[in-house]
Design a protein around this motif. Structure first.
Motif, PDB file in Angstrom:
ATOM      1  N   PRO A 168      -7.089   5.317  16.553  1.00  0.00           N
ATOM      2  CA  PRO A 168      -7.138   4.306  17.611  1.00  0.00           C
ATOM      3  C   PRO A 168      -8.129   2.900  17.064  1.00  0.00           C
ATOM      4  N   ASP A 169      -7.850   2.056  17.673  1.00  0.00           N
ATOM      5  CA  ASP A 169      -8.665   0.792  17.506  1.00  0.00           C
ATOM      6  C   ASP A 169     -10.246   0.883  17.647  1.00  0.00           C
ATOM      7  N   GLU A 170     -10.884   1.764  16.903  1.00  0.00           N
ATOM      8  CA  GLU A 170     -12.322   2.198  17.067  1.00  0.00           C
ATOM      9  C   GLU A 170     -12.768   2.091  15.557  1.00  0.00           C
ATOM     10  N   VAL A 185      -3.228   5.465   6.940  1.00  0.00           N
ATOM     11  CA  VAL A 185      -4.089   5.525   8.057  1.00  0.00           C
ATOM     12  C   VAL A 185      -3.306   4.404   8.958  1.00  0.00           C
ATOM     13  N   VAL A 186      -2.556   4.986   9.843  1.00  0.00           N
ATOM     14  CA  VAL A 186      -2.063   4.049  10.837  1.00  0.00           C
ATOM     15  C   VAL A 186      -3.011   3.695  12.046  1.00  0.00           C
ATOM     16  N   ILE A 187      -3.263   2.411  12.188  1.00  0.00           N
ATOM     17  CA  ILE A 187      -4.316   2.108  13.131  1.00  0.00           C
ATOM     18  C   ILE A 187      -3.751   1.399  14.252  1.00  0.00           C
ATOM     19  N   GLY A 188      -4.158   1.866  15.484  1.00  0.00           N
ATOM     20  CA  GLY A 188      -3.763   1.236  16.681  1.00  0.00           C
ATOM     21  C   GLY A 188      -3.601   1.932  17.831  1.00  0.00           C
ATOM     22  N   ASP A 189      -4.133   1.731  19.023  1.00  0.00           N
ATOM     23  CA  ASP A 189      -3.949   2.182  20.413  1.00  0.00           C
ATOM     24  C   ASP A 189      -2.700   2.457  20.824  1.00  0.00           C
ATOM     25  N   GLU A 190      -1.843   1.312  20.463  1.00  0.00           N
ATOM     26  CA  GLU A 190      -0.407   1.285  20.819  1.00  0.00           C
ATOM     27  C   GLU A 190       0.525   2.360  20.260  1.00  0.00           C
ATOM     28  N   VAL A 191       0.228   2.822  19.121  1.00  0.00           N
ATOM     29  CA  VAL A 191       0.883   3.922  18.452  1.00  0.00           C
ATOM     30  C   VAL A 191       0.652   5.200  19.207  1.00  0.00           C
ATOM     31  N   LEU A 192      -0.721   5.318  19.562  1.00  0.00           N
ATOM     32  CA  LEU A 192      -1.093   6.674  20.018  1.00  0.00           C
ATOM     33  C   LEU A 192      -0.757   6.730  21.540  1.00  0.00           C
ATOM     34  N   THR A 212       4.120   1.658  20.965  1.00  0.00           N
ATOM     35  CA  THR A 212       4.910   1.418  19.681  1.00  0.00           C
ATOM     36  C   THR A 212       4.964   2.178  18.581  1.00  0.00           C
ATOM     37  N   ARG A 213       6.319   2.426  18.229  1.00  0.00           N
ATOM     38  CA  ARG A 213       6.794   3.458  17.403  1.00  0.00           C
ATOM     39  C   ARG A 213       6.367   3.194  15.809  1.00  0.00           C
ATOM     40  N   ASP A 214       5.603   4.092  15.149  1.00  0.00           N
ATOM     41  CA  ASP A 214       5.442   3.833  13.873  1.00  0.00           C
ATOM     42  C   ASP A 214       6.627   4.023  12.818  1.00  0.00           C
ATOM     43  N   TYR A 253      -4.587   6.603  -3.710  1.00  0.00           N
ATOM     44  CA  TYR A 253      -4.411   5.334  -3.042  1.00  0.00           C
ATOM     45  C   TYR A 253      -4.463   5.740  -1.427  1.00  0.00           C
ATOM     46  N   VAL A 254      -5.356   4.689  -0.435  1.00  0.00           N
ATOM     47  CA  VAL A 254      -5.033   4.645   0.806  1.00  0.00           C
ATOM     48  C   VAL A 254      -4.542   3.355   1.326  1.00  0.00           C
ATOM     49  N   PHE A 255      -3.327   3.718   2.026  1.00  0.00           N
ATOM     50  CA  PHE A 255      -2.815   2.611   2.790  1.00  0.00           C
ATOM     51  C   PHE A 255      -3.092   2.471   4.281  1.00  0.00           C
ATOM     52  N   THR A 256      -3.603   1.378   4.853  1.00  0.00           N
ATOM     53  CA  THR A 256      -3.633   1.353   6.220  1.00  0.00           C
ATOM     54  C   THR A 256      -2.738   0.232   6.682  1.00  0.00           C
ATOM     55  N   THR A 257      -2.346   0.611   8.002  1.00  0.00           N
ATOM     56  CA  THR A 257      -1.545  -0.615   8.726  1.00  0.00           C
ATOM     57  C   THR A 257      -2.105  -0.749   9.975  1.00  0.00           C
ATOM     58  N   GLY A 258      -1.978  -2.194  10.383  1.00  0.00           N
ATOM     59  CA  GLY A 258      -2.320  -2.565  11.646  1.00  0.00           C
ATOM     60  C   GLY A 258      -3.772  -2.924  11.878  1.00  0.00           C
TER      61      GLY A 258
END
Length: 247
Positions: A50-52, A13-20, A24-26, A69-74
């Motif tokens: 998003p950051d929600e 799970v990539v978290i962040g409005d800046e990626v969407l 910011t490039r993931d 496993y679930v990995f989250t970043t951000g």
């Protein structure tokens, strides 16, 4: 060989409005995927949210129910929009507060009490029951709660955290791969390639077109955990290609 029930799986799970937004490039997902492949862990899904809090909770709960496993970043920094820790606590239905272990880690970097301000102390808020993931770069830790591994979004820090986590993961049989240059257009090999895939269901065969000069070409990538099956499929692909008419 591993059965489907034995296979170690993962999701990101990539978290962040800046990626969407594209700001910011993931690059984190690619690095995690490469690491998991080396460990024999099958990455099944990547989500960007998003950051929600509601979106993070929904994604984490859906994926942790079906992946090893679930990995989250951000989203674990010091600012108001860094809400990942709170979202993970909500997903598990546990409390969250400043963790004395995390505060001690931050004090290693910010020896002056005045520097360890309210914003930086946010990075020490950890859901109850979580294990900490050391951060050798900036000291602010990630954490792990059951099968959910929460890491920073800054690539260098994420990689350092993943280095801490990787030795603790369950591993599977590594996925082996062979690449065969087709010297043919993808459309010209689609039908015979499908026949090869049907004859070798224990392997995965992917076709990847590319342009070389002004000509279309294709790389065929064959993947399997079974070396014998991989070799047999590669031989079948080579035989199929040798029988194609050449222009």
């Amino acid at each position: 060989m591993l059965t489907e029930t034995d296979t170690v799986t993962a999701a990101i799970v990539v978290i962040g409005d800046e990626v969407l937004s594209g700001r910011t490039r993931d690059t984190n997902s690619g690095h995690i995927a490469e690491t998991l492949t080396r460990l024999g862990v099958d990455l099944r899904e990547i989500r960007v949210v998003p950051d929600e809090q509601a979106a993070i909770v929904e994604a984490v709960n859906a994926l942790r129910a079906r992946a090893t496993y679930v990995f989250t970043t951000g989203g674990i920094g010091p600012t108001h929009d860094d809400i990942t820790a709170d979202a993970i606590a909500a997903a598990f239905g546990v409390g969250i507060d400043h963790d004395p272990r995390a505060v001690a880690m931050l004090r290693e970097r910010f020896s002056d009490p005045a520097d360890l301000n309210e914003g930086r102390l946010r990075m020490a808020r950890i859901p109850f029951g979580a294990e900490l993931i050391a951060n050798p770069i900036s000291k602010a830790p990630g954490f792990r709660l059951e099968n959910v591994i929460v890491m920073a979004g800054v690539p260098a820090i994420m990689r350092a955290m993943l280095d801490q986590v990787a030795p603790t993961l369950k591993t599977g049989e590594p996925i082996l791969s062979e690449t065969v240059r087709a010297d043919a257009k993808e459309g010209d090999i689609a039908t015979p390639l499908a026949a090869v895939q049907r004859a070798h269901p224990e392997v995965s065969i992917g076709s990847y077109p590319f342009i070389e000069g002004n000509r279309f070409n294709t790389n065929l990538v064959i993947r399997s955990r079974d070396p014998a099956a991989l070799a047999a499929a590669k031989a079948a692909v080579a035989e199929m290609l040798s029988g194609l008419p050449r222009s």
